[in-house]
Design an enzyme around this catalytic site. Structure first.
Site, short mmCIF file in Angstrom:
data_model
loop_
_atom_site.label_atom_id
_atom_site.label_comp_id
_atom_site.label_asym_id
_atom_site.label_seq_id
_atom_site.Cartn_x
_atom_site.Cartn_y
_atom_site.Cartn_z
N ASP A 628 0.86 -1.17 0.00
CA ASP A 628 0.00 0.00 0.00
C ASP A 628 0.90 1.23 0.00
OD1 ASP A 628 -2.30 1.63 0.30
OD2 ASP A 628 -1.95 1.71 2.45
N LYS A 629 0.35 2.39 -0.32
CA LYS A 629 1.17 3.60 -0.31
C LYS A 629 0.93 4.44 0.94
CE LYS A 629 0.20 7.43 -2.46
NZ LYS A 629 0.45 8.43 -1.38
N GLU A 762 -8.66 14.96 7.23
CA GLU A 762 -9.68 15.83 7.77
C GLU A 762 -9.11 16.74 8.85
OE1 GLU A 762 -14.35 15.07 8.25
OE2 GLU A 762 -13.11 13.91 9.64
N LYS A 827 -17.43 17.68 0.47
CA LYS A 827 -16.03 17.52 0.07
C LYS A 827 -15.80 16.05 -0.28
CE LYS A 827 -14.31 16.80 4.77
NZ LYS A 827 -13.48 17.33 5.87
N ARG A 862 -2.15 14.90 -2.37
CA ARG A 862 -3.48 14.27 -2.38
C ARG A 862 -4.52 15.36 -2.51
NH1 ARG A 862 -3.62 9.33 0.77
NH2 ARG A 862 -5.53 10.05 1.78
N GLY A 943 -4.94 3.57 -3.49
CA GLY A 943 -6.20 4.19 -3.88
C GLY A 943 -6.02 5.60 -4.40
N LYS A 1055 -7.05 -5.41 -4.76
CA LYS A 1055 -5.72 -5.66 -4.21
C LYS A 1055 -5.50 -7.15 -3.99
CE LYS A 1055 -5.04 -1.24 -1.77
NZ LYS A 1055 -4.75 -0.60 -0.46
#
Length: 1435
Positions: A628-629, A762, A827, A862, A943, A1055
């Site tokens: 995963d990143k 958040e 958002k 991001r 993702g 995945k």
């Protein structure tokens, strides 16, 4: 907040009118079941139950018949008391109903008035055994092991004298020792579990007593259960006596005092202080929310019903001015004035194990929750409480939970006598983030008139109204709730299942070799039986003169007896004890991994933790790593760097991805980075100065300012016009309002607020709004409190639509206090928000914002989009009714709520976007580079957007500047045909691949790392297509040729699918590493799963095989511990087979001269002790401590790891080579002694002969044991003092045993053999000659291989001996990986320039060693040529 319809306010009066007749007619059909275990002695009337089940609403006849069959089986078994076990789980039946202060309807009672539904006790037990069941159950479980069954079978055979075993008692010693040691280990482990169980089950809690719970009946404890309890108490008392007896007098007195204090505390009644505590809690009119964080896992319900009256416990009779509820809030209460309360109920301290379904309990601050509880009321005026779910999902942040509105006002024990309601609940299930139920009650239309008509009321229940067992109450004085699920039906228990069982590849392959030895044993025993039977059947031989008849009486029976005799005789050929030795070795290897301080992450106090102890050797064979990143390669610590508002980009930042871009362009990153830092520092000073001119922001900490943009402040002041000023103001307002963050006030002077949220993104957004002057300072039940440029305002939050992985967005519907407008702020991901924007407008803004977001993504940031929508009162009112109706649904609630949420989140107006940086973890680029040098292929499954992933790939060395980057994306309306076309384009154009089975078979055998020329990046939509069976093979072949593969925008299921595709398709060893719940699927799908204890909770850690604190530790886990474990275990197994073969076949050769009649050449004790004592320790120690090179060299020369990828340490060729060695040496050991005896033997100096069978056995057995131990010694790389000592002791043990054992007449014909044999010079000469003859060819062959056909490890060890790695002695192991990674980079540059870089000698092997037999040992370092005996070729 008038226009929002709350759950309690929802007018359900029409529903009862429509459904009441139906409800009455089918009242008997609603049954709740958890189990049907009855206390002994209760009459069992199954016919009534079956009849009622057949009437159950919503059930088909088939389902009723299935339940009938289930109950029939229960009826057959119910005579046996099941203890704490539940017979039928409630989840197997549709719903459950819990009554409070209401009698159960007749349909839910049996003929004696006892509730039909039986629920499991809250007492849980993780221990396997009780004092009473330990011995039989442990033996039963141990003999599930085929090895123990085999041993036991041999012992049973040896009992019968017909099979020739001379000492069956001694023959049982090995199995007794093994079973005893295992039982002791199991007892210790289970004792620890038992202690934890007792501590948990006897944890204190407060239960409402002197009150009737109609849902349960008192247990009629059976005689069997009373006996079990008594045995447990006796055992515990004995344990306490033993503990006390081993203590000093002072310690004993302290121990007794502590025990008495615990017992007294458990007897205390809480009556005296319960109401006082309530009064103290009532003094706080409104508590300040102080906690770590909170999270709502589902779309939260509207929460505007609670005003803050002067008395926080008074009934709220005021209507909210913004709502026009259909039911008056004053009547929305479960209090029933018509109930006659005796006033005797009290909260009394009790134990967790005494909690039952339907009980009302009170939980205090910092207490753990004993069961799954519906919250009726809390000490908070708004009905909120906060829980820490660390024990449940590993997350340390706080979550907010809400009391039901109808329970407002319950605060004392006497209040609980005046409430009356029914809870209809779904069956228990393991989903931690989902729960559906409805609380129903009947309420007087006029509470002052007990004769007034009643109105049916309902309030939906969600996971936000439930406290789960295992959570801890925080920042809340008390909570009163009703118990819904207990024991094994609680969510934590339903989720306590273990991760999928995994067996190492070496163990799976080993089974075939053991099976071959079984077949070999069968063959030699069968041959022995046949030959012996044939020889006995013939009369023309000397047997009739020397033997007095046969045992069997016939040739066939004699052959059968001989067959079983040989099974006992040759039992060592099957290395059953090998499995036990492997378990010992792997356990100690796991301890070594756990104890490695260089994999200890101090910030969170977390060592590398093995969770699966049986796959450590798999760590040494990993070829593909799937990572995963976010949170795995990156820190998951988010900082807002840039924003775009109204088409204008703001923010100064220099990210790691930007450094990667500049590196690709050939720029000096250090120089450019220094320039950028100076520019940002100047901008920060200017921005702080400008912000002070607007407002003295007391909540701003200049050192923590991440968003640096003086222009933003200029525009906020109106320098770019009023339109832009309004836009940037509104944008920050959206960030401050649309979230689910908790504010933690750390200090008052100066005021410091920290934000905690489930998502670090958040928290970063809200923190930036605070820094700019829009500080979120508190959250109330009505909304949020902001400090906007020095002015404190409360903004009512009408509805919050929470974020989840399916929605990929979050919305908050807010009533703006200045304008009274209702505004929806939303958002989410740019793709989601753009699809929901109002059509036909803002085209230029959309295009400008999209361009800015693309630039941000290219910089490795991001991105999120922010939008809003203004709602009219009528729009919101209609939608709120629809949403309330969906939230009240008992079935498919989430789907209905999502449909309603989707309807309101349309026609949005774009405000702008944000860009957040997630920095790489320390050491990630070096770790990835080191793994690549070792031949490990790394794939990233994330993702994130394609652009973000690409730039992160460059910054962490996954992608290179000279790679051909193939981006695989499909158009919006593309399908399989377009995906197939692209696959063919890339495959044929770049690599000439046709996608045939022949190419796949070739790919399976090709383990060489792909050249660093190509990289593939594919998004989730395209991946979905190429994972189709028709395209999967071609896609796999394409990926096999790429140096790096990055899959973006992928789901957890995708995945796992990618991992399985590579694992099965290429038959390779895979490892998956991640830190979040979305990584659990791939972690469990891979051969080895590694979880990172990061910011996203511990779900990945809980599901993993190994848990680490940082990604950089993975290189040490694989290249050091993985390689060591694999090599040690492979060598140990081969030596184990060898030592068993040499001993067994020495016995077999003797049978040739005895007509294969199963005669014992050795004394039977030799056979029993050979694997148990004489040869066990050296080979086990080899598997534990052998070390070809130390950890620093393993990291400095990562290419050594490739032997594991190629699986060269354990091959069938190696197995047969060691088997041949054993057979060949058994011939020498036997026949060198046999040739001394075959002419008739000889006498010793005292005239006594030593030509008996037992004496010859001493010759052969001693030679075999010495040779076997020295053979293992010669194969050991590390000859330290402890290994030399163990080998010496093992050799001397045969002499000690023979000398001691033969001193006793119990040894029978073996009596005195030691004095006779050891006093003979010919014995010592024979043993010496046998040892030299056996080992000399082996030593010569090993020497020749190392000199003329060296393996890479031989070359490296030679360099170590020459001092080429001495420089590592002064370097910390943590720095070696960095040095090796940088050395690899220098090597690539040097090879590109065709020059020799002398710096490489510091990390890799020098170009010229000057050693004999090795003239170009840099072949391994430069080209990593790895092979099994032929890899010493020079370039």
């Amino acid at each position: 907040m008038d226009d929002q319809k709350g759950f309690a306010d929802l007018d359900l009066s029409e529903e009862p009118s429509q459904s009441a007749p139906h409800h009455d007619a089918h009242k008997a059909r609603r049954l709740r079941w958890a189990s049907v275990r009855h206390p002994n002695g209760r009459p069992k009337r199954y016919s009534t139950r079956l009849k009622r089940l057949s009437l159950h609403r919503g059930h088909s006849t088939a389902h009723a018949n299935g339940l009938a069959r289930q109950l029939t089986q229960i009826a057959a078994n119910e005579g046996e008391n099941k203890g704490d076990d539940a017979g039928v789980a409630a989840k197997d039946l549709p719903h459950r109903r819990v009554y409070v202060n209401r009698p159960l309807p007749p349909a839910e009672l049996d003929e004696e008035g006892i509730p039909l539904a039986q629920f499991p006790r809250n007492k849980t037990r993780s221990a396997k055994y009780t004092p009473l069941s330990f011995v039989p159950k442990n033996l039963f479980l141990q003999f599930h092991n085929i090895a123990n069954v085999y041993f036991l079978f041999i012992v049973i055979l040896s009992i019968f004298s017909i099979f020739g075993a001379s000492n069956p008692g001694l023959g049982a010693v090995p199995i007794i020792v093994i079973v005893t040691i295992t039982a002791i280990k199991d007892a210790i482990e289970d004792y620890r579990r038992t202690v934890l169980d007792l501590e948990l089950n006897n944890s204190p809690t407060q239960i409402l007593s002197h009150w009737t719970n109609p849902n349960v009946s008192d247990d009629d404890v059976s005689a069997w259960r009373r006996f079990k309890k008594a045995s447990t108490r006796v055992s515990l008392n004995i344990l306490h006596v033993l503990k006390r007896s081993f203590r000093s007098r002072k310690s004993r007195a302290k121990y007794d005092a502590q025990r008495r204090a615990r017992e007294d505390a458990m007897r205390d009644d809480d009556d005296n202080f319960s109401d006082a505590d309530m009064s103290r809690a009532s003094a706080d009119l409104r508590r300040t929310v102080v906690g770590e964080s909170f999270q709502m896992h589902e779309i939260s319900r509207p929460s505007g019903d609670y005003a803050a009256p002067a008395n926080p416990f008074a009934d709220s009779s005021e209507n909210d001015p913004y709502r026009s509820p259909s039911i008056d809030l004053a009547h929305g209460s479960v209090f029933d004035p018509s109930l006659v309360a005796p006033g005797t109920a009290r909260f009394k301290r009790s134990f967790w194990k005494a909690v039952r379904v339907g009980d009302i309990i009170r939980i205090r601050n910092d207490d753990e929750i004993p069961a799954d509880v519906i919250v009726l009321s809390t000490s908070d005026a708004d009905g909120a409480c906060y829980v820490e779910t660390k024990n449940l999902d590993g997350e340390t942040n706080l979550k907010v939970r809400q009391a039901v509105r109808c329970g407002h006002g319950i605060k004392r024990s006497k209040d609980c006598e005046k409430i009356s309601f029914l809870i209809e609940s779904e069956a228990p299930h393991p989903n931690l983030y989902s729960y559906s139920g409805v609380l129903r009650w009947s309420q007087l239309t006029n509470k002052h008139d007990p004769n007034s008509p009643r109105q049916e009321m309902a309030e939906p229940l969600t996971i936000n109204n439930m406290l789960l067992r295992g959570c801890t109450l925080r920042n809340t004085d008390w909570v009163i709730g009703v118990v819904m699920f207990t024991g094994v039906e609680t969510k934590i228990m339903l989720n306590s299942g273990e991760t999928p069982s995994k067996r190492s590849r070496l163990t799976r392959e080993l089974n075939w070799n053991v099976l071959f030895n079984f077949l070999l044993l069968f063959v030699i025993c069968f041959v022995s039986g046949v030959i012996e039977g044939v020889r006995w059947s013939k009369d023309s031989n000397t047997i009739e003169w020397f033997e007095f008849g046969s045992i069997g009486g016939s040739a066939a029976v004699d052959g059968l007896v001989t067959f079983w005799t040989c099974i006992i005789l040759f039992q060592s050929l099957v290395p059953i004890s090998l499995y036990i030795s492997i378990e010992i070795i792997k356990t100690i290897q796991a301890f070594f991994i756990y104890s490695d301080t260089y994999m200890y992450y101090e910030p969170i106090d977390y060592p590398c933790t093995p969770k699966s102890w049986n796959i450590s050797d798999d760590l040494g064979q990993i070829e593909y790593v799937f990572s995963d990143k976010t949170g795995t390669l990156t820190q998951n610590v988010m900082e807002l760097k840039k924003v775009t508002v109204n088409g204008v980009a703001y923010g100064e930042a220099y990210t790691e991805a930007m450094a990667g871009i500049q590196k690709r362009q050939g720029m000096d990153v250090e120089v450019e980075g220094a320039k950028a830092m100076r520019r940002i520092a100047l901008a920060r000073e200017e921005m702080l100065k400008e912000m002070k001119s607007i407002n003295e922001n007391v909540y701003l900490n200049p050192d923590n300012l991440t968003f640096v943009s003086p222009q933003y402040i200029h525009d906020l002041k109106g320098e770019s016009g009023d339109e832009q000023a309004d836009a940037v103001d509104y944008f920050m307002m959206a960030l401050a309002l649309c979230h689910s963050v908790l504010a933690e006030r750390v200090s008052e002077d100066p005021p410091v607020i920290e934000f905690k949220a489930q998502s670090p993104d958040e928290a970063a957004l809200v923190a930036t709004a605070r820094d700019v002057g829009y500080a979120f300072i508190d959250r109330t039940q009505r909304g949020v409190v902001l400090n906007v440029q020095g002015e404190v305002k409360e903004y009512p939050i009408l509805t919050t639509l929470e974020f989840n992985s399916t929605r990929k967005r979050m919305s908050a519907i807010v009533r703006m206090p200045d304008t009274n407008q209702i505004v929806l702020f939303c958002k989410g991901a740019d793709s989601v928000i753009y699809s929901r924007l109002r059509a036909g407008g803002q085209e230029e803004l959309k295009e400008a914002t999209a361009e800015d977001l693309e630039i941000f993504a290219n910089e490795g940031l991001r991105t999120l989009c922010i939008a809003h929508r203004i709602l009219t009162e009528e729009e919101y009112k209609l939608w709120s009714a629809e949403y309330d109706e969906a939230a009240a649904a008992l079935t498919d609630r989430e789907e209905k709520m999502e449909i309603a949420a989707d309807r309101i989140e349309r026609n949005l107006i774009l405000l702008g976007g944000t860009a957040i940086e997630d920095r790489l973890q320390d050491g990630v680029p070096d770790a990835i580079s080191l793994l690549a040098e070792a031949g490990v292929k790394l794939w990233v499954l994330t993702g994130d957007k394609v652009e973000t992933a690409i730039n992160i790939g460059f910054s962490c060395n996954i992608l290179g500047t000279d790679m051909n980057l193939m981006v695989f994306q499909i158009s919006a309306d593309g399908g399989l045909e377009e995906a197939d076309q692209k696959l063919r384009e890339f495959s044929e154009k770049e690599f000439g691949l046709k996608g045939t089975l022949e190419e796949l078979e070739f790919a399976k055998g090709d383990h060489a790392p792909p050249p660093p020329t190509h990289a593939l990046v594919i998004d989730g939509e395209a991946l979905k297509l190429v994972l189709d069976e028709s395209l999967k093979m071609r896609f796999l072949l394409l990926c096999k040729r790429c140096k790096a593969v990055m899959c973006c925008r992928v789901s957890p299921a995708q995945k796992a699918a990618v991992v399985k595709m590579v694992k099965v398709g290429l038959d390779v060893m895979t490892l998956a590493i991640g830190d979040g719940a979305n990584d659990v699927a791939m972690i469990q799908a891979a051969d080895v799963g590694v979880g990172i204890a990061g910011e996203e909770g511990r779900q990945a850690v809980m599901s993993s095989d190994y848990a680490i604190g940082q990604f950089r530790f993975l290189s040490r886990l694989l290249l050091v511990h993985g390689r060591w474990s694999y090599r040690r275990l492979a060598e140990m197994i081969a030596n184990f087979f060898y030592k068993n073969v040499i001993f067994t076949f020495a016995l077999f050769w003797y049978q040739i001269y005895n007509d294969f009649d199963g005669s014992y050449l050795f004394d039977y004790t030799y056979i029993m002790l050979y694997n148990l004592a004489f040869t066990s320790l050296p080979v086990i120690l080899m598997g534990i401590l052998d070390q070809d090179v130390n950890d620093k060299v393993s990291l400095a020369v990562p290419q050594l790891y490739q032997r594991g990828i190629l699986r060269l340490e354990w091959t069938q060729k190696k197995f047969w080579r060691y088997m041949f060695d054993g057979m060949y040496q058994s011939v020498l050991c036997f026949y060198l002694a046999y040739f001394l005896y075959h002419t008739g033997g000889f006498q010793t100096s005292n005239g006594l002969g030593i030509n008996q069978r037992e004496s010859m056995g001493v010759f052969v057995a001693t030679a075999c044991i010495i040779v076997a131990n020295l053979y293992v010694f010669s194969n050991q790389y590390r000859w330290d003092w402890i290994f030399c000592l163990i080998v010496l002791i093992s050799i001397l043990l045969i002499f000690a045993w023979t000398g001691i054992y033969t001193c006793f007449t119990y040894s029978a014909a073996f009596f005195g053999a030691a004095n006779q044999v050891y006093g003979s010079l010919i014995f010592w000469a024979t043993v010496l000659l046998s040892s030299v003859a056996c080992l000399l060819p082996h030593i010569i062959a090993k020497s020749a291989q190392k000199m003329y056909y060296p393996l890479d490890i031989d070359l490296v060890r030679e360099q170590i001996s020459l001092g080429h790695f001495d420089y590592l002695n002064d370097i910390d192991p943590d720095k070696v990986a960095t040095l090796a990674a940088h050395g690899a980079t220098k090597e690539k540059k040097a090879n590109g320039k065709k020059v020799e870089d002398s710096d490489l000698e510091d990390v890799y092997i020098g170009a010229s060693t000057g050693s004999s037999g090795s003239t170009g040992s840099d072949s391994m370092a430069k080209e990593a040529i790895i092979g099994d005996g032929t890899n010493g070729k020079q370039p």
